[in-house]
Write a protein that holds these residues in place. Sequence first.
Motif, mmCIF file in Angstrom:
data_model
loop_
_atom_site.group_PDB
_atom_site.id
_atom_site.type_symbol
_atom_site.label_atom_id
_atom_site.label_comp_id
_atom_site.label_asym_id
_atom_site.label_seq_id
_atom_site.Cartn_x
_atom_site.Cartn_y
_atom_site.Cartn_z
ATOM 1 N N THR A 80 41.119 10.292 31.072
ATOM 2 C CA THR A 80 41.344 9.538 29.847
ATOM 3 C C THR A 80 42.203 10.333 28.885
ATOM 4 O OG1 THR A 80 38.956 9.516 29.993
ATOM 5 C CG2 THR A 80 39.982 7.837 28.633
ATOM 6 N N VAL A 81 41.893 11.615 28.772
ATOM 7 C CA VAL A 81 42.652 12.431 27.839
ATOM 8 C C VAL A 81 44.112 12.501 28.279
ATOM 9 C CG1 VAL A 81 42.929 14.745 26.921
ATOM 10 C CG2 VAL A 81 40.663 13.748 27.120
ATOM 11 N N PHE B 107 45.659 8.814 27.775
ATOM 12 C CA PHE B 107 45.685 8.163 26.479
ATOM 13 C C PHE B 107 47.023 8.277 25.752
ATOM 14 C CE2 PHE B 107 43.185 5.603 23.832
ATOM 15 C CZ PHE B 107 43.774 5.716 22.598
ATOM 16 N N LEU C 105 49.545 5.171 24.589
ATOM 17 C CA LEU C 105 50.082 4.959 23.249
ATOM 18 C C LEU C 105 51.577 4.656 23.309
ATOM 19 C CD1 LEU C 105 48.522 7.595 20.880
ATOM 20 C CD2 LEU C 105 48.364 5.115 20.769
ATOM 21 N N VAL D 198 56.677 -0.428 19.922
ATOM 22 C CA VAL D 198 57.236 0.890 19.641
ATOM 23 C C VAL D 198 58.492 1.026 20.501
ATOM 24 C CG1 VAL D 198 56.812 3.363 19.641
ATOM 25 C CG2 VAL D 198 54.949 1.762 19.208
ATOM 26 N N GLU E 155 62.793 4.097 17.937
ATOM 27 C CA GLU E 155 61.802 4.495 16.945
ATOM 28 C C GLU E 155 61.084 5.764 17.433
ATOM 29 O OE1 GLU E 155 59.354 1.227 15.847
ATOM 30 O OE2 GLU E 155 58.006 2.526 14.726
ATOM 31 N N GLU E 156 60.819 5.732 18.715
ATOM 32 C CA GLU E 156 60.128 6.857 19.313
ATOM 33 C C GLU E 156 60.976 8.118 19.168
ATOM 34 O OE1 GLU E 156 57.225 8.652 20.296
ATOM 35 O OE2 GLU E 156 57.061 6.475 20.035
ATOM 36 N N HIS F 44 58.585 14.611 17.740
ATOM 37 C CA HIS F 44 57.817 15.649 17.080
ATOM 38 C C HIS F 44 58.089 16.981 17.721
ATOM 39 C CE1 HIS F 44 55.335 14.161 13.954
ATOM 40 N NE2 HIS F 44 54.692 15.303 13.939
ATOM 41 N N GLN G 169 56.236 19.930 18.016
ATOM 42 C CA GLN G 169 55.000 20.667 17.836
ATOM 43 C C GLN G 169 54.883 21.740 18.904
ATOM 44 O OE1 GLN G 169 51.470 18.456 17.279
ATOM 45 N NE2 GLN G 169 52.489 16.718 16.348
ATOM 46 N N ASP H 162 52.016 24.522 20.324
ATOM 47 C CA ASP H 162 50.694 25.119 20.226
ATOM 48 C C ASP H 162 50.821 26.626 20.093
ATOM 49 O OD1 ASP H 162 49.397 22.754 20.399
ATOM 50 O OD2 ASP H 162 49.169 22.816 22.573
ATOM 51 N N GLU I 194 40.168 28.285 28.021
ATOM 52 C CA GLU I 194 41.621 28.155 28.041
ATOM 53 C C GLU I 194 42.222 29.496 27.646
ATOM 54 O OE1 GLU I 194 43.115 25.008 25.631
ATOM 55 O OE2 GLU I 194 45.193 25.424 26.159
ATOM 56 N N ARG J 183 47.632 18.522 9.185
ATOM 57 C CA ARG J 183 47.637 19.825 9.840
ATOM 58 C C ARG J 183 47.474 20.966 8.840
ATOM 59 N NH1 ARG J 183 50.291 20.906 14.611
ATOM 60 N NH2 ARG J 183 49.213 19.047 15.242
ATOM 61 N N HIS K 179 39.685 4.557 18.929
ATOM 62 C CA HIS K 179 39.562 5.287 20.193
ATOM 63 C C HIS K 179 38.192 5.013 20.793
ATOM 64 C CE1 HIS K 179 39.333 8.601 23.017
ATOM 65 N NE2 HIS K 179 40.630 8.802 22.841
ATOM 66 N N LYS K 180 38.141 4.857 22.102
ATOM 67 C CA LYS K 180 36.880 4.376 22.685
ATOM 68 C C LYS K 180 35.761 5.414 22.675
ATOM 69 C CE LYS K 180 38.319 5.342 27.302
ATOM 70 N NZ LYS K 180 38.282 5.285 28.632
ATOM 71 N N LYS K 181 36.088 6.666 22.439
ATOM 72 C CA LYS K 181 35.024 7.671 22.359
ATOM 73 C C LYS K 181 34.415 7.755 20.958
ATOM 74 C CE LYS K 181 37.068 10.826 25.732
ATOM 75 N NZ LYS K 181 36.448 10.282 26.922
ATOM 76 N N HIS L 215 37.393 17.207 23.639
ATOM 77 C CA HIS L 215 38.495 16.372 24.142
ATOM 78 C C HIS L 215 39.116 15.580 23.003
ATOM 79 C CE1 HIS L 215 37.674 17.228 28.338
ATOM 80 N NE2 HIS L 215 36.396 17.132 28.033
ATOM 81 N N PHE M 207 42.796 15.682 21.499
ATOM 82 C CA PHE M 207 43.583 14.456 21.373
ATOM 83 C C PHE M 207 44.186 14.357 19.973
ATOM 84 C CE2 PHE M 207 43.393 10.030 19.747
ATOM 85 C CZ PHE M 207 44.451 9.501 20.471
ATOM 86 N N PRO N 57 50.852 12.782 18.944
ATOM 87 C CA PRO N 57 52.296 13.027 18.897
ATOM 88 C C PRO N 57 52.995 12.524 17.628
ATOM 89 C CG PRO N 57 51.792 11.298 20.470
ATOM 90 C CD PRO N 57 50.484 11.813 19.987
ATOM 91 N N LYS N 58 52.462 11.502 16.968
ATOM 92 C CA LYS N 58 53.241 10.891 15.892
ATOM 93 C C LYS N 58 53.035 11.528 14.528
ATOM 94 C CE LYS N 58 53.189 6.643 18.411
ATOM 95 N NZ LYS N 58 52.423 5.425 18.563
#
Lengths: 203, 419
Positions: free
Chosen positions: A9-10, A13, A17, A23, A27-28, A33, A35, A37, A60, B60, B92-94, B254, B258, B263-264
């Motif tokens: 799911t992670v 997901f 989107l 979308v 536009e995307e 972005h 970003q 980490d 991790e 953020r 979100h379903k969670k 998780h 997420f 991303p947006k």
Amino acid sequence: MNLKQIALTVFLFPAALYALPGVSAEEEHEHEHRQHDAHVHGIAALNLVLEGKEVHIEFESPAANIVGFEHAPSTEADYAVLDKAVATLKEGNPLFKFNDKAGCRMETAKVVSSLLDEEHDGHEDEDEHAYEEKNNKEQEHQEDHSDIEVSYHFECTAPDKLKQLTVELFDVFPGTEKLKVQYIIENKQGGLELTAADHVIKF
Amino acid sequence: MAILSLAWKSLINRYFTAMLTVTSIALSVALLVGVERLRIETRASFANTLSGTDLIVGARSGPVQILLYSVFRMGDATNNISWKSYQDIATHKKVAWTVPISLGDSHRGFRVLGTTTAYFQYYRYARDRRLKIAEGQQFADLYDAVLGYEVAEKLGYKIGDPIIIAHGASDVSFARHDDKPFRVAGILARTGTPVDRTVHVSLEAIEAIHIDWQSGAPMPGLSISAEQARKMDLTPKVITAALIGLKSKTATFHMQRFINDYPKESLSAIIPGVALSQLWNLIGIAENALLIVSGFVVVIGLFGMLTALLISLNERRREIAILRSVGARPVHVFTLIMSEAGFLTLLSVLLGLVFLHLILLAGQPIIENQFGIFIEIGGLSPYAWSLLGGVTLAGFLVGVIPSYRAYRLSLVDDLSVRV
């Protein structure tokens, strides 16, 4: 829900989107972005959650802490080091020692890393890989830094007696200097930093 | 026993110096234990402010900052988060429930928080206690406000009273939303948390009062009345933060990933308890510094006692010689001075505790008003007990020095000593 489902799911997901109607590609693109980490060698993260009898642990770490390199394995020696590290990581019981009374035993462990993907892909996907690199600078950047992620699933016979966890990662992987821990034990949340000298979590 | 009573009488005889010595050590003890007490109470107070929330989402920034502005009304957000991103997370379903929070306005020094009725349903404090409405009800009308206990009490508001919300943190006349007055619809029961010092309104109301504003000031020539605003689309465009409850705690990390990788928009999801631990790590350094300083104050107090005892010895050489002449052995002289030091220390510790409780009694309402931290006056923590034990032990050890000196003197002096 088991770990695989969650992981799926992670993974899916964000993709879902992108697939949302309305979308457009432009536009995307505009909302691209940039970003990144944080990726600091020597520092790894450990997340632990206890719910019911089950303890989930996510570890991790930058690959450098574990195997000493972050490039795709190329030599026999690289592969040997990587295989050995994966084998060690998959043995959760000696790495994570819960207090005896809690009676926690590892059920499953899963290791995920871009270094391992390379191993499977071999040279067949080289064209595709080149294409990706051209199109996605981010991807290229990620190639410079590789992480190793391990998810463990423990089962405890007496979860209410879970008081302490000794993390033995520091001796096994001396490249790890600091471990940032977040934990959730039923309704108690907490965080701390472990080092080789102080590697016991008291809940 | 005779020596103990002799020591006591000797102290009473020199009550003025003894009292000064005792007072100075007592004050230092009160300081030491007070610092420790404050540390424990602050932690308890913070820890009791929020419970049952799995994640907090904000723009953020660092976890501690998000925690401080979203829960403790301290500091400000670096950025807002868009309503669309919030909707993505909320659906979100969670996710079991979400409570949006919109901050930025104030009312006479109290922060105004825009939210939905989910706030009253899901906000939990002190392990698992729900917010209770003491009087009135939740928002029913657009311009309804629900006041925290302290807001109502300090400003003397009753149900039905009109209140004007100021734009931003200052309450200057030109930055007021006085065209759209609110009505006090409900008053919350006391919680002992920052909720007591908050004015709650609906998110739509926050949108409505800013509908004819731009760049932090009313748009010239454009004025939309309170009634006109009701008919407009009042869906918020941004919120400041959101509290999130998940269906399963297993999903916490998780979901955190997420949101952090969303991303947006650059968002941060924090686990409140983890952020609080980080805050304590930071504050722990300052706390330790305070504790060390107050420890030194105790040492200085004990040095005062040492000085007083040593000086008194010189004055009492003849007294000691007389004691010797009536049959006291040098070891009795040693015990006598030791007992005096012991009495002084024990009295100081006791008086210190009395001082501390008097100070806490007097300071309790002030600290609660200023910082919102309720200091409970009660038993001591094990650590405080060990501090007190340490002080007593140190007092006895310090007493050894003049006692030994007296012992030496009693061996050499005779009745003819000149003082």
